[in-house]
Every structure is written in C-alpha cells, then in structure tokens.
Design a protein around this motif. Structure first.
Motif, PDB file in Angstrom:
ATOM      1  N   HIS A  70       0.719  -1.279   0.008  1.00  0.00           N
ATOM      2  CA  HIS A  70       0.082  -0.013   0.190  1.00  0.00           C
ATOM      3  C   HIS A  70       0.723   1.237  -0.096  1.00  0.00           C
ATOM      4  O   HIS A  70       1.806   1.055   0.531  1.00  0.00           O
ATOM      5  CB  HIS A  70      -0.971   0.050   1.244  1.00  0.00           C
ATOM      6  N   HIS A  72       1.248   4.855   1.666  1.00  0.00           N
ATOM      7  CA  HIS A  72       0.936   5.466   2.920  1.00  0.00           C
ATOM      8  C   HIS A  72       0.783   6.822   2.997  1.00  0.00           C
ATOM      9  O   HIS A  72       1.554   7.436   2.104  1.00  0.00           O
ATOM     10  CB  HIS A  72       1.695   4.778   4.181  1.00  0.00           C
ATOM     11  N   HIS A  87      -2.888   4.510   5.468  1.00  0.00           N
ATOM     12  CA  HIS A  87      -3.007   4.408   3.992  1.00  0.00           C
ATOM     13  C   HIS A  87      -3.259   5.706   3.487  1.00  0.00           C
ATOM     14  O   HIS A  87      -4.085   6.577   3.942  1.00  0.00           O
ATOM     15  CB  HIS A  87      -3.974   3.496   3.267  1.00  0.00           C
ATOM     16  N   ASN A  89      -5.138   8.138   1.463  1.00  0.00           N
ATOM     17  CA  ASN A  89      -6.683   8.092   1.401  1.00  0.00           C
ATOM     18  C   ASN A  89      -7.195   9.466   1.172  1.00  0.00           C
ATOM     19  O   ASN A  89      -8.062   9.791   1.994  1.00  0.00           O
ATOM     20  CB  ASN A  89      -7.254   7.269   2.376  1.00  0.00           C
ATOM     21  N   HIS A  95     -11.453   0.807   2.930  1.00  0.00           N
ATOM     22  CA  HIS A  95     -10.018  -0.028   2.166  1.00  0.00           C
ATOM     23  C   HIS A  95     -10.704  -0.925   1.216  1.00  0.00           C
ATOM     24  O   HIS A  95     -11.888  -1.453   1.497  1.00  0.00           O
ATOM     25  CB  HIS A  95      -9.284  -0.748   3.274  1.00  0.00           C
ATOM     26  N   HIS A 104      -9.080   2.661  -1.023  1.00  0.00           N
ATOM     27  CA  HIS A 104      -7.855   3.930  -1.032  1.00  0.00           C
ATOM     28  C   HIS A 104      -7.150   4.172  -2.416  1.00  0.00           C
ATOM     29  O   HIS A 104      -7.042   3.168  -2.915  1.00  0.00           O
ATOM     30  CB  HIS A 104      -6.972   3.474  -0.063  1.00  0.00           C
ATOM     31  N   ASP A 107      -4.117   1.410  -2.499  1.00  0.00           N
ATOM     32  CA  ASP A 107      -4.352  -0.131  -2.229  1.00  0.00           C
ATOM     33  C   ASP A 107      -4.243  -0.917  -3.481  1.00  0.00           C
ATOM     34  O   ASP A 107      -4.749  -1.053  -4.436  1.00  0.00           O
ATOM     35  CB  ASP A 107      -6.083  -0.357  -1.849  1.00  0.00           C
ATOM     36  N   ASP A 148      -3.542  -9.099   2.509  1.00  0.00           N
ATOM     37  CA  ASP A 148      -4.163  -8.107   2.433  1.00  0.00           C
ATOM     38  C   ASP A 148      -5.940  -8.839   2.366  1.00  0.00           C
ATOM     39  O   ASP A 148      -5.888  -9.362   1.187  1.00  0.00           O
ATOM     40  CB  ASP A 148      -4.078  -6.950   1.424  1.00  0.00           C
ATOM     41  N   THR A 161      -7.153  -1.134   6.824  1.00  0.00           N
ATOM     42  CA  THR A 161      -5.847  -1.758   6.555  1.00  0.00           C
ATOM     43  C   THR A 161      -6.125  -2.995   5.905  1.00  0.00           C
ATOM     44  O   THR A 161      -4.987  -3.518   5.232  1.00  0.00           O
ATOM     45  CB  THR A 161      -5.168  -1.939   7.618  1.00  0.00           C
TER      46      THR A 161
END
Length: 178
Positions: A70, A72, A87, A89, A95, A104, A107, A148, A161
């Motif tokens: 991801h 961040h 993350h 966003n 997510h 996001h 992602d 994930d 997350t």
C-alpha cells in the motif's frame, strides 16, 4: 511595467508546465527493512498528467505467499515504517482491493512471493497521479507481513488496513535521478 513583468513570468511558467506535462513522468521507491533481508524497488511511470500510471514492483527477501502492498500518507521514515502513517486516502474511502470501486488510492492488494522470496507486481491504474494536488510523490510505500483481505474481512481493521499485519519494509516515493 510591473504588470508586464508579471505577465511575462506567468507566461513562462505556463509554457514550462506545458512542456513538463507533455513528457513522461517517473517516480521510484526503494524499499528495505531494518531487521530483515526484504529489499526492492517500485517504479511508477505516467505518460501524461491525465493518463494511467504504470506500476512495477520487484521485491526480494519475502516469506513465500501474499503480502499487502500500500501507499501510505507520509514519506517519513524517522521511526521506521510506522511513521508512514495510515494508508493514503485523499477521497476518504474504505479499504478495498485494486479492482474495487470503493478503495484507497494506494490499495495495491497483494504481491505474491515465490518460494525463493521474490515477488513481482506489474499493472496500470488511473487512480495514481505523479503530479498535481493528489500526487503520490513524497508519500510512503509499505510491504506488509500478511495477506491483505481487500476490505472483505468483515472487521474494523478490514475496512482501514485490510488486516495486512505488520509493516516489514518501506520506502519513500520520489523522483528518479534519470
């Protein structure tokens, strides 16, 4: 006289931005870990400021299997990977996986490590930008310890997350030297 100087400066800036935006934009992140052998590069390329962004990741030293990947919020490594924050966003979404309608911006889902610990990811996306207000330049990128769940796990962490676990390697997305 002052107005003409300002007009000339504005014209030069517009001209310079136009020529830059017509060129391919590139970025790179070098990821590593303080306490493991995980290293790699993640390259980004965008042919024009409105075009899709190509992402290519090559990471080694991972345990075999899937690992969350991801972008961040922060490009801050002062306290290791934890200081990269949540993350990235900018649209305040939950997510999700890379193909999800709601997710996001950064992602990426999972990167799969082979038995030798090598993982490669290669895709294009319209959600990432290398210029403008929502550019990913200067942000962190994190490789996570676990799979994930793409926001489908049904828990509060799934929505923020993806339950991807600890942060095992990270880097900062920046402009390449060439």
């Amino acid at each position: 006289m002052h107005f003409s100087t300002l007009a000339l400066a504005t014209s030069l800036l517009v001209s310079a931005f136009s020529s830059i935006s017509a060129q391919e934009l590139k970025a790179i992140a070098y990821v590593s870990a303080a306490n493991s052998e995980v290293t790699g590069t993640i390259s980004f390329s965008q042919e024009s400021k409105h075009g899709p962004t190509w992402v290519y990741a090559n990471i080694t030293g991972l345990t075999p299997g899937d690992h969350g990947l991801h972008i961040h919020q922060f490009g801050d490594l002062s306290n290791g990977c934890i200081s990269t924050g949540p993350h990235y966003n900018p649209h305040n979404e939950t997510h999700g996986g890379p193909e999800a309608e709601t997710r996001h911006v950064g992602d990426f889902g999972n990167i799969f490590a082979q038995e030798d610990g090598t993982a490669i990811l290669n895709f294009t996306t319209h959600s990432l930008k290398l210029c403008g207000k929502k550019s990913i330049i200067g942000r962190g990128i994190v490789v996570h310890e676990d799979v994930d769940d793409l926001g489908l796990g049904g828990t509060p962490l799934s929505n923020s997350t993806g339950n991807a676990g600890g942060r095992i390697a990270c880097g900062v997305i920046g402009y390449p030297s060439i």
